[in-house]
Design a protein around this motif. Structure first.
Motif, PDB file in Angstrom:
ATOM      1  N   SER A   1       0.814  -1.213   0.000  1.00 48.63           N
ATOM      2  CA  SER A   1       0.000   0.000   0.000  1.00 48.63           C
ATOM      3  C   SER A   1       0.846   1.260   0.000  1.00 48.63           C
ATOM      4  O   SER A   1       0.338   2.349  -0.254  1.00 48.63           O
ATOM      5  N   CYS A   2       2.135   1.135   0.292  1.00 50.46           N
ATOM      6  CA  CYS A   2       3.085   2.244   0.201  1.00 50.46           C
ATOM      7  C   CYS A   2       4.380   1.670  -0.347  1.00 50.46           C
ATOM      8  O   CYS A   2       4.783   0.563   0.027  1.00 50.46           O
ATOM      9  N   GLN A   3       5.020   2.437  -1.238  1.00 49.65           N
ATOM     10  CA  GLN A   3       6.253   1.926  -1.858  1.00 49.65           C
ATOM     11  C   GLN A   3       7.371   1.703  -0.853  1.00 49.65           C
ATOM     12  O   GLN A   3       8.235   0.853  -1.049  1.00 49.65           O
ATOM     13  N   ASP A   4       7.360   2.453   0.262  1.00 54.25           N
ATOM     14  CA  ASP A   4       8.368   2.257   1.302  1.00 54.25           C
ATOM     15  C   ASP A   4       7.869   1.188   2.271  1.00 54.25           C
ATOM     16  O   ASP A   4       7.107   1.477   3.183  1.00 54.25           O
ATOM     17  N   THR A   5       8.290  -0.034   2.039  1.00 50.43           N
ATOM     18  CA  THR A   5       7.852  -1.138   2.908  1.00 50.43           C
ATOM     19  C   THR A   5       8.728  -1.273   4.151  1.00 50.43           C
ATOM     20  O   THR A   5       8.574  -2.226   4.919  1.00 50.43           O
ATOM     21  N   GLY A   6       9.614  -0.313   4.349  1.00 53.55           N
ATOM     22  CA  GLY A   6      10.293  -0.186   5.630  1.00 53.55           C
ATOM     23  C   GLY A   6      11.336  -1.246   5.930  1.00 53.55           C
ATOM     24  O   GLY A   6      11.626  -2.136   5.136  1.00 53.55           O
TER      25      GLY A   6
END
Length: 299
Positions: free
Chosen positions: A66-71
């Motif tokens: 849901s966000c490109q930065d998957t952390g």
């Protein structure tokens, strides 16, 4: 089931759960975002909430983050001393991260410090972070999975206050940090605060606070009241969703605390962005599992 089969079963389940967490928000966060959208009065903020909602629908339909930065992956493990794979959990989690990175896929976010190269696996020296608690006379294993993105990590800070600063000092520290860096973390935020003796104990508590459900309250009456007051104060800042103004800035404030040294007050803050990707999975000794954070999820 042989030990090797047990390891493979837990590995496969965890890799699928990590993928699920990347594209489907936990039930409490989804419900809170819907509630905030209904309360919002600013026209632009309403549009942003509608965009967030559509983003989540597409992420789930396409099975993509849901966000490109998957952390950087973090795990909080509370494992019974009698759980059959207690000695293999660390390795299972690291291998599951590698599999999920390939299968989901997840963005490569593990860069070796000083050597400055990306491992390409989301696994490196000390990553993923795995924090442990051992439960006596238990044979299950609870695992909180959290994707700590760069944006929501940015406001994080810990310090030790002089005792004379008191709890007013805690409030000042939190609000100073939120007004300086909060808008960089993609609001509305879940704010985790740790209060303890030193920077490391407070920091760990502040991150554990982010694992608590949105809307939950500290069992201590005074700490609970401080959660309420800070939430009210932060929502009056007008930062709003994505920092573009609105009536609400936070999803909630969770405080975790421990006993402390009489001469110091350690305080730390961590935040979870609007796309607060955390999940809880519980294994029994036979490797059957439940996902309390994502009711009805199919892995």
């Amino acid at each position: 089931m042989s030990k090797e089969d047990q390891i493979q079963t837990m590995h496969d389940t965890m890799s699928k759960f990590i993928s699920l967490v990347s594209y489907k928000l936990p039930d409490d966060v989804t419900a809170k975002l819907s509630d905030l959208k209904a309360q919002e009065e600013y026209p632009l903020a309403k549009v942003i909430y509608a965009t967030m909602e559509r983003n989540q629908e597409l992420a789930e339909d396409l099975k993509r983050p849901s966000c490109q930065d998957t952390g950087v992956m973090q795990f909080f493990v509370s494992c019974g001393g009698n759980f059959p794979l207690i000695g293999q959990v660390d390795k299972i989690l690291k291998q599951a991260v590698i599999k999920a990175t390939v299968d989901t896929p997840l963005r490569h976010n593990s860069v070796e410090t000083f050597d400055e190269y990306n491992t390409g696996l989301n696994v490196g020296d000390g990553t993923p972070s795995i924090f442990w608690e051992i439960k006596e006379d238990s044979d299950d294993c609870e695992i909180y999975t959290y994707m700590a993105g760069g944006g929501c990590t940015l406001p994080g800070q810990a310090t030790v206050l002089m005792p004379g600063e008191g709890y007013e000092g805690v409030v000042r520290f939190v609000l100073d940090r939120m007004t300086s860096y909060g808008l960089n973390a993609c609001p509305p935020l879940l704010v985790g605060i740790g209060v303890a003796t030193s920077v490391e104990t407070a920091a760990l508590l502040s991150k554990k606070a982010l694992m608590r459900p949105v809307g939950s309250r500290n069992p201590n009456e005074r700490a609970s009241r401080l959660e309420e007051l800070l939430e009210e104060g932060m929502n009056q800042l007008g930062i709003g969703p994505q920092g573009l103004s609105g009536s609400k800035t936070v999803m909630g404030v969770n405080i975790e605390n421990s006993a402390r040294h009489p001469s110091t007050i350690g305080v730390a803050l961590n935040t979870g962005c609007w796309s607060h990707r955390r999940g809880k999975i519980v294994f029994d000794r036979d490797l059957n599992y439940t996902t309390p954070s994502h009711q009805g999820a199919q892995l």
